[in-house]
Every structure is written in structure tokens, then in C-alpha cells.
Design a protein around this motif. Structure first.
Motif, mmCIF file in Angstrom:
data_model
loop_
_atom_site.group_PDB
_atom_site.id
_atom_site.type_symbol
_atom_site.label_atom_id
_atom_site.label_comp_id
_atom_site.label_asym_id
_atom_site.label_seq_id
_atom_site.Cartn_x
_atom_site.Cartn_y
_atom_site.Cartn_z
ATOM 1 N N UNK A 196 -2.089 11.193 -0.088
ATOM 2 C CA UNK A 196 -1.222 9.892 -1.582
ATOM 3 C C UNK A 196 -0.594 8.733 -0.593
ATOM 4 N N UNK A 197 -1.000 8.094 -1.510
ATOM 5 C CA UNK A 197 0.431 6.776 -0.532
ATOM 6 C C UNK A 197 1.222 6.799 -1.753
ATOM 7 N N UNK A 241 6.698 -0.441 -17.514
ATOM 8 C CA UNK A 241 4.997 0.143 -18.238
ATOM 9 C C UNK A 241 3.823 -0.241 -17.909
ATOM 10 N N UNK A 242 3.355 -1.461 -17.344
ATOM 11 C CA UNK A 242 2.309 -1.631 -16.837
ATOM 12 C C UNK A 242 2.558 -0.642 -15.296
ATOM 13 N N UNK A 243 3.532 -0.590 -14.747
ATOM 14 C CA UNK A 243 3.130 -0.189 -12.970
ATOM 15 C C UNK A 243 2.648 0.970 -13.553
ATOM 16 N N UNK A 244 3.581 1.371 -14.226
ATOM 17 C CA UNK A 244 3.461 3.551 -14.807
ATOM 18 C C UNK A 244 1.957 3.222 -15.226
ATOM 19 N N UNK A 245 1.392 2.641 -15.912
ATOM 20 C CA UNK A 245 0.248 2.832 -16.330
ATOM 21 C C UNK A 245 -1.438 4.064 -15.294
ATOM 22 N N UNK A 246 -1.205 3.344 -14.091
ATOM 23 C CA UNK A 246 -1.849 3.059 -13.290
ATOM 24 C C UNK A 246 -1.020 3.808 -12.343
ATOM 25 N N UNK A 247 -0.384 3.878 -11.367
ATOM 26 C CA UNK A 247 0.736 4.515 -10.773
ATOM 27 C C UNK A 247 1.285 5.513 -11.419
ATOM 28 N N UNK A 264 6.130 -6.501 -10.798
ATOM 29 C CA UNK A 264 4.936 -7.003 -10.697
ATOM 30 C C UNK A 264 4.115 -7.409 -9.565
ATOM 31 N N UNK A 265 5.028 -7.359 -8.507
ATOM 32 C CA UNK A 265 4.595 -7.784 -7.259
ATOM 33 C C UNK A 265 3.833 -6.783 -6.475
ATOM 34 N N UNK A 266 4.201 -5.460 -7.297
ATOM 35 C CA UNK A 266 3.505 -3.900 -6.834
ATOM 36 C C UNK A 266 2.722 -4.017 -7.509
ATOM 37 N N UNK A 267 2.575 -3.717 -8.659
ATOM 38 C CA UNK A 267 1.290 -3.404 -9.435
ATOM 39 C C UNK A 267 0.577 -4.366 -8.612
ATOM 40 N N UNK A 268 0.827 -6.253 -8.279
ATOM 41 C CA UNK A 268 -1.077 -6.942 -7.674
ATOM 42 C C UNK A 268 -1.339 -5.974 -6.732
ATOM 43 N N UNK A 269 -0.495 -6.098 -5.490
ATOM 44 C CA UNK A 269 -0.381 -5.204 -4.116
ATOM 45 C C UNK A 269 -0.986 -4.018 -4.594
ATOM 46 N N UNK A 270 -1.155 -2.727 -4.906
ATOM 47 C CA UNK A 270 -1.306 -1.880 -5.383
ATOM 48 C C UNK A 270 -2.897 -2.069 -5.543
ATOM 49 N N UNK A 271 -3.574 -1.481 -4.639
ATOM 50 C CA UNK A 271 -5.185 -1.518 -5.156
ATOM 51 C C UNK A 271 -5.566 0.249 -5.758
ATOM 52 N N UNK A 303 11.048 -8.054 2.402
ATOM 53 C CA UNK A 303 9.989 -7.452 3.461
ATOM 54 C C UNK A 303 8.724 -6.107 2.975
ATOM 55 N N UNK A 304 7.952 -6.378 3.338
ATOM 56 C CA UNK A 304 6.988 -5.890 3.595
ATOM 57 C C UNK A 304 6.354 -4.440 4.000
ATOM 58 N N UNK A 305 6.632 -3.385 4.152
ATOM 59 C CA UNK A 305 5.976 -2.891 5.545
ATOM 60 C C UNK A 305 4.230 -1.691 5.049
ATOM 61 N N UNK A 306 2.896 -2.164 4.854
ATOM 62 C CA UNK A 306 2.036 -1.973 3.724
ATOM 63 C C UNK A 306 2.064 0.179 5.068
ATOM 64 N N UNK A 307 1.476 0.940 3.139
ATOM 65 C CA UNK A 307 1.607 1.988 3.873
ATOM 66 C C UNK A 307 0.351 2.861 4.677
#
Length: 293
Positions: A77-78, A195-201, A166-173, A131-135
Motif C-alpha cells: 500500500x501507499x 470530503x473530496x480527498x476521502x472519496x478516493x483515498x 487539495x495538493x495531496x489529491x492532485x499528487x496522489x495517483x 517538504x515532500x518525500x514521495x512514498x
């Protein structure tokens, strides 16, 4: 090269969390965060202990005896940690700051994810992404995340939770488990973004509160405090009961936002036991999963 005092802090966190991961949290983590699906492993002959629903009738007809298809869970999982590093995180009426408590929470969950072969990432935010560190997977990556949370100095002081969601929703595929670790003190409205982020993640909010933010001390004389994020000087000359009521209202607001977004809210007290609220959360999740048809 890391300074010796930082190495000692990281090692202490690793030692403190390792026993918990092995004995309790690792199993609880695995039971509530499932993989992306299942994959075929093998076909083998049916035994009396097997579920008859797993019988592959086409193979069984060709072989003249019952065979089943065996599947295993795709575990990887990510997991993304959104960690609030705004100025309010430096506050703490106990022996440590809210930011230190956030690091302990993230360490516990990151090592749990690592034990289960999952990839972990980090997004530290104020009123922008600091700061952003990819999974990635592996112990070295987990230790890098912990090091950053203990030492990173943000450039900005404010808080913008809507922005980071919003940034998290945009970056996570890919579908991701997202832990939002913050005191959730934000003058803006982030309910729609949550709400929007939790719909997909799968989003879990870990709200860190200092004891003084839950109940204002009795017999406290009027004081003036400087807002760590805005620099504004605020005078607290109201009765302690009135201030405690305002703090309770802020808590109810957070609970309402998370409830409407169908996001689990885990309340963690700064300087307290970070394990107890996590175990309670795992138990609630397992109970809900067990009730599903």
C-alpha cells in the motif's frame, strides 16, 4: 552526517516504537488496512479444511477430483503522512511540543507500515507545502522521514489545511492511506477538500491537542498571549469557564467536519500516551469491518 544528539533521538523513537509495532500495532494495522486486491498463487487439490466456494470446477472436471484456486492478498500500500509544521505546533504545556508528539505518531505508524511492506511518504505543510518525500519502502526511508520531522525548520508560520488536502489529491495517483497529523487549528474551512480527498483515498485525521487547550486552568489571572502564527497579541481576560466552552466548541467543529466527510478523527493529547488512542481507533475500524455484510 547527522549530529549525535539527533541520532540518539531517532534511535530512541525507533526503540520505543519497535516493541509496540511487533506486539500490537503491526497486527492491528494489517487487519484494518487491506491491500489493493488479490492475486492468483496456485491450484491445488481440495482438502476438507478448504471452503467449497473456492473449488475450480473446470480444473476439477479435467482432473477427475476437486481442485481449488488459491489466492493471496496484494499487500503493498501507499501511506502518506500530512504533518502540520505551522508555528502552533511548537507549543506545549507538557514536557514536549505538539510537533514532537506528531513525530512519535508518524514514527509508530511508519514503522508499522514498513513491517507490512508498505511504502510511506511525507508531506510537511504550513500555509504551503514545506517538504515532500514521495512514498518509498525501507527502513532507511522511514528514518529519513523521522529525521525531517524532528529537525526541519519551516519557512512559514501559518496553517492552510485546505491547501494541503487539495495538493495531496492532485499528487496522489494510486489509492493511498492518508494520515493528517495536525492540531487542526485553522481559521479557514477545509471540509470540502477533506470530503473530496476521502472519496478516493482513506483519510484519518490525528488531532493533537495540548491539555491546556481542552480546559483552561482555574483561577488563571488575565494574561496576554502572542499568536505564534499571526503574531497578534490576544488578551485572555474572560472567565476560565467561558474559555473552556470556546475550546470545546472548536473540538465539536472538528468532529463535525470529519463526521460529514466520513473521516475517522483520532484525538491525541500532547505529552500523553500516543498508543492508547491509536489502539482505540484500530478497534473501532475492526468492529465496523466485522459488521459489514
Amino acid at each position: 552526517m547527522l549530529p549525535p544528539e539527533l541520532v540518539a533521538q531517532i534511535r530512541l523513537l525507533e526503540i520505543r516504537t519497535d516493541r509496540v509495532v511487533e506486539e500490537i500495532t503491526g497486527g492491528a494495522y494489517r487487519s484494518i488496512f487491506k491491500g489493493r486486491g488479490i492475486e492468483f498463487e496456485e491450484v491445488r487439490e481440495y482438502t476438507l479444511e478448504d471452503d467449497v466456494r473456492l473449488i475450480d470446477w473446470n480444473v476439477s472436471a479435467r482432473m477427475g477430483t476437486a481442485y481449488i484456486k488459491k489466492f493471496v492478498e496484494e499487500r503493498e500500500l501507499n501511506v502518506m503522512f500530512l504533518v502540520d509544521v505551522s508555528a502552533s505546533g511548537s507549543f506545549g504545556s507538557t514536557s514536549q511540543s505538539k510537533r514532537r508528539t506528531a513525530a512519535e505518531l508518524a514514527a509508530l505508524l511508519a514503522f508499522s507500515a514498513g513491517k507490512n511492506g508498505d511504502r510511506t511518504g511525507l508531506m510537511m505543510f504550513s500555509d504551503r507545502i514545506e517538504l515532500f518525500l514521495p512514498p518509498r519502502s525501507g527502513r532507511r526511508h522511514a528514518l529519513r522521514m523521522i529525521s525531517e520531522m524532528l529537525t526541519f525548520e519551516p519557512e512559514h508560520k501559518g496553517t492552510d489545511i485546505a491547501m494541503v488536502l487539495s495538493e495531496c489529491a492532485r499528487m496522489l495517483k494510486k489509492r493511498t492511506i492518508v494520515f493528517l497529523i495536525s492540531d487542526l487549528i485553522d481559521t479557514g474551512d477545509f471540509s470540502d477538500e477533506l470530503k473530496l480527498l476521502n472519496r478516493r483515498h482513506d483519510v484519518i485525521a490525528l488531532k493533537i491537542s495540548d491539555p491546556v487547550e481542552k480546559r483552561w486552568p482555574e483561577n488563571m489571572p488575565p494574561v496576554e498571549l502572542e499568536d505564534a502564527e499571526s503574531g497578534e497579541v490576544v488578551s485572555f481576560d474572560r472567565p476560565p469557564a467561558a474559555l473552556s466552552a470556546e475550546l470545546a466548541a472548536l473540538q465539536l467543529k472538528c468532529e463535525d467536519i470529519c463526521r460529514q466527510a466520513q473521516v475517522d478523527l483520532v484525538n491525541v493529547e500532547n505529552g500523553g500516551d500516543v498508543l492508547k488512542p491509536l489502539i482505540s481507533f484500530f478497534s473501532r475500524r475492526r468492529y465496523r469491518r466485522g459488521r459489514r455484510p
